[in-house]
Write an enzyme that holds these catalytic residues in place. Structure first.
Site, PDB file in Angstrom:
ATOM      1  N   SER A 178      41.858  31.407  38.905  1.00 25.56           N
ATOM      2  CA  SER A 178      41.980  31.959  40.254  1.00 25.56           C
ATOM      3  C   SER A 178      40.601  31.929  40.929  1.00 25.56           C
ATOM      4  CB  SER A 178      42.569  33.367  40.199  1.00 25.56           C
ATOM      5  OG  SER A 178      42.995  33.780  41.464  1.00 25.56           O
ATOM      6  N   ASP A 213      52.827  27.871  41.756  1.00 25.25           N
ATOM      7  CA  ASP A 213      51.886  28.939  42.088  1.00 25.25           C
ATOM      8  C   ASP A 213      52.033  29.348  43.555  1.00 25.25           C
ATOM      9  OD1 ASP A 213      49.699  30.608  42.459  1.00 25.25           O
ATOM     10  OD2 ASP A 213      48.347  29.369  41.274  1.00 25.25           O
ATOM     11  N   HIS A 254      50.881  31.188  38.884  1.00 23.56           N
ATOM     12  CA  HIS A 254      49.455  31.538  38.943  1.00 23.56           C
ATOM     13  C   HIS A 254      48.980  31.922  37.547  1.00 23.56           C
ATOM     14  CE1 HIS A 254      45.911  32.194  41.309  1.00 23.56           C
ATOM     15  NE2 HIS A 254      45.767  33.430  40.869  1.00 23.56           N
TER      16      HIS A 254
END
Length: 675
Positions: A498, A585, A617
């Site tokens: 991330s 995602d 994600h």
């Protein structure tokens, strides 16, 4: 009361028996198999039911994590309640009447979480929110109301969650509040809505009282951007007369505040200049605060109520490690307590308060008992402008055979960067630290500016500093590691997911020779497209993103986002790069990885790119996580010279699609061909 229910080419031979003595060289330390670190835990998330009669936990059933239940008096009589075949169930929680276990799950990582319940006796499973492209939110589960809970769903308008009362026995949903623009709702323990939060244009929130089902016109509390991540309600006492807050208004770090509802008068219960107070233990009958949690270098409970101090003192004395109270019965006579000793797998105990007895229920990963796990050492690193960065260091046994936290010789290092960026690294068992240290690397995780937990000023110092001062903090941490003999400047990799993936791309583009290589997991490459594709249910937080990252609606903001987007500097990459991405995602769209891979291809810059079509994600399915980490450790072995377990058959059974660059990772071409 609902308080918080809710990311070298040489290959060593696997040695099945773990050495017990400290090692002097990497070869003397047995290689811990990837599957033991990243496979399914044997058991996790143990909880006692409100009536104190049952235990629940999450454990594999036919290789997939499912919900299990057992009588408290006989945990050996456990049985699986759910039968998920593909997507693991990662959290579960009890209904107030102890008749149902509730859980949320999505499909393929799309984060459209739906709410399910399964009857403890019959095993009948019910989907409570049978809607498409909908994300459920839990508003409140009260110990006082046994047959209902409050939830919110965005099936009418994807931007806003309407509040419903869910009658658990029948599954009937009754509309409580049709939402026309509020970010969040708060109820008392009678399940009456009492507060609504609405996003402000400056990125903050206004809080409005709700009376008789209607939101009042004027706010009773206003929170600006600077306090938006450090100020929020924690919940009401059972009688509804007191509202607790974590509150940084008028101070730097968030204090614990008790507000008298009738008069509005706030009273400071506790504050600490070193760190935010964000949660605590509350009396299960009265809802009054009993102890708060404080995390500076390590996390601890600080008792307020004498009635609980003796229990916390007893647990601290008897349990060797950092512990957390994870559930409590309605009578408050039975607790589940999780213990983390860092260098041993976590364990969960049943605590009988009356008899002051601890009973070990399970060890989450018994296959790691006796494994050569390493300690973690908190560090305070000074950034170039004097800011203190709380960080965590793990050293391989070859560099620190005595476990002192001091490297006897420099070794290659992986800078492992947390996501968010509005989150933090913490002290405790960390599977990536253990895995990488076992492969021969020092591992350093840094709470760079913008990380949460250290006050609003620390967060604000990261505003509009993506790829700049936030990145400088990471570079300063590397300088610290080099100066302290932990590593050498030419043997440092950067890795993360991330925002950590963004930091990896920033490192390889903005400072192209600072790192030997990078591993980017679901990291954004283009801040424009990142902001364009945020999920619709994040509408209320959009202004906060703009003010902390860069505003795409202004000329200056667009210029900033352009210069902070690694995609625009892909031609600067000169170090090896591995990218992992989930195709579904919703936060960091697959386009973020596709774009930078395409840009590198246009310049004939090599890259290895792995996509998982059934992930979002991050990689929730262990078979996929193991597959990617098999690629990652062999990639790092090529780059840094550390050890690696061969890829072998790790990709079999996973959905890994190696889009390109298999030739750059030892054993990957063969693995792809044999999949």
């Amino acid at each position: 009361m609902l308080r918080s229910i809710l990311i070298a080419l040489s290959v060593a031979v696997i040695v099945p028996v773990y050495a017990q003595a400290p090692a002097a060289s990497p070869a003397d330390t047995p290689l811990i198999e990837r599957a033991k670190l990243f496979g399914n835990p044997t058991k996790t998330a143990g909880r006692v039911s409100p009536d104190g009669k049952w235990l629940s936990w999450i454990a594999p059933r036919d290789g997939v994590l499912n919900v299990w239940v057992a009588p408290l008096a006989d945990p050996s009589a456990a049985r699986a309640l759910t039968d998920e075949k593909t997507r693991p169930i990662r959290s579960a929680f009890w209904s107030p009447d102890s008749k149902t276990l509730l859980f949320i799950n999505d499909k393929g990582g799309d984060e459209n979480f739906l709410l399910y319940g399964v009857d403890v006796v019959s095993g009948k499973q019910t989907l409570y929110t049978p809607f498409e492209k909908t994300r459920v939110q839990l508003v409140n589960i009260s110990r006082q109301v046994k047959d209902r809970i409050l939830i919110a769903v965005n099936n009418r308008d994807p931007r806003w969650h309407d509040v419903y009362s869910l009658h658990l026995p029948t599954g009937k949903l009754t509309l409580v509040y049709k939402n026309d623009g509020y970010a969040e709702f708060f109820s008392d323990e009678s399940l009456n809505l009492r507060l609504a939060a609405k996003a402000r244009k400056d990125g903050g929130n206004d809080f409005y009282r709700i009376s008789n089902g209607k939101v009042e016109n004027s706010p009773i509390g206003q929170v600006g951007l600077e306090d938006s991540l450090t100020t929020a309600p924690l919940g009401f006492t059972t009688d509804g007369k007191t509202l607790y807050w974590r509150d940084s208004r008028g101070r730097d770090t968030a204090a614990l505040i008790a507000q008298d509802v009738a008069s509005g008068k706030p009273t400071v219960i506790a504050t600490d200049v070193r760190a935010d107070i964000t949660s605590g233990l509350f009396d299960v009958r009265t809802g009054r605060i009993q102890a708060y949690e404080l995390e500076v270098l390590k996390r601890e409970y600080v008792p307020i109520d004498p009635s609980i101090k003796a229990d916390l003192d007893f647990l601290e004395k008897e349990l060797k490690g950092q512990f957390s109270v994870t559930s409590r019965s309605d009578k408050d006579d039975k607790w589940t307590v999780a213990v983390d000793t860092v260098s041993a797998p976590a364990a969960t105990y049943l605590y009988d308060r009356k008899g002051k007895r601890l009973t070990k229920l399970y060890v989450s990963r018994p296959e790691l008992e006796g494994a050569p796990l390493v300690p973690m050492f908190p560090q305070e690193i000074q950034a170039r402008d004097g800011l203190t960065l709380v960080s965590y260091l793990s050293l391989p046994k070859s560099a620190d055979p005595q476990g002192s936290g001091k490297a006897e010789r420099p070794v290659p290092m992986v800078l492992f960067v947390h996501g968010g960026p509005w989150g933090r690294d913490s002290y405790g068992y960390h599977s990536y630290h253990q895995w990488l240290a076992n492969r021969g690397y020092a591992v350093l995780s840094v709470n760079f500016r913008a990380s949460t937990g250290f006050g609003k000023e620390f967060i604000a110092k990261g505003n509009l500093e993506w790829g700049r001062k936030m990145h400088d903090d990471l570079l300063d941490a590397v300088d610290w590691a080099v100066a302290n003999g932990i590593t050498t400047r030419d043997k440092v990799a950067i890795m993360g997911g991330s925002y950590g993936g963004y930091a990896t791309l920033a490192g390889l583009t903005f400072t192209p020779e600072a790192f030997a290589c990078g591993v980017d997991i679901v990291g954004p490459s283009n801040l424009f497209t990142l902001l364009e594709t945020i999920p619709p249910y994040w509408e209320a937080f959009k202004q906060q993103f703009y003010r902390r990252m860069g505003d795409p609606t202004t000329e200056s903001g667009r210029a900033m986002l352009k210069e902070r987007s690694p995609l625009n500097f892909a031609d600067k990459i000169v170090r090896p790069l591995l990218i992992g991405q989930g195709a579904n995602d919703p936060r960091v769209n697959v386009r973020e990885s596709d774009q930078i891979v395409a840009a590198m291809n246009a310049k004939s810059i090599p890259v290895t790119y792995v996509v998982f079509p059934d992930e979002g994600h991050g990689f929730a399915r262990p078979v996929n996580n193991i597959a990617f980490n098999a690629v990652a450790e062999n990639f790092l072995g090529n780059c840094l010279g550390g050890r690696a377990e061969p890829i072998g058959a790790a990709l079999k059974g996973s959905t890994a699609q190696v889009k390109q660059g298999a030739q750059f990772v030892q054993g990957l071409q063969e693995a792809v061909g044999g999949k």
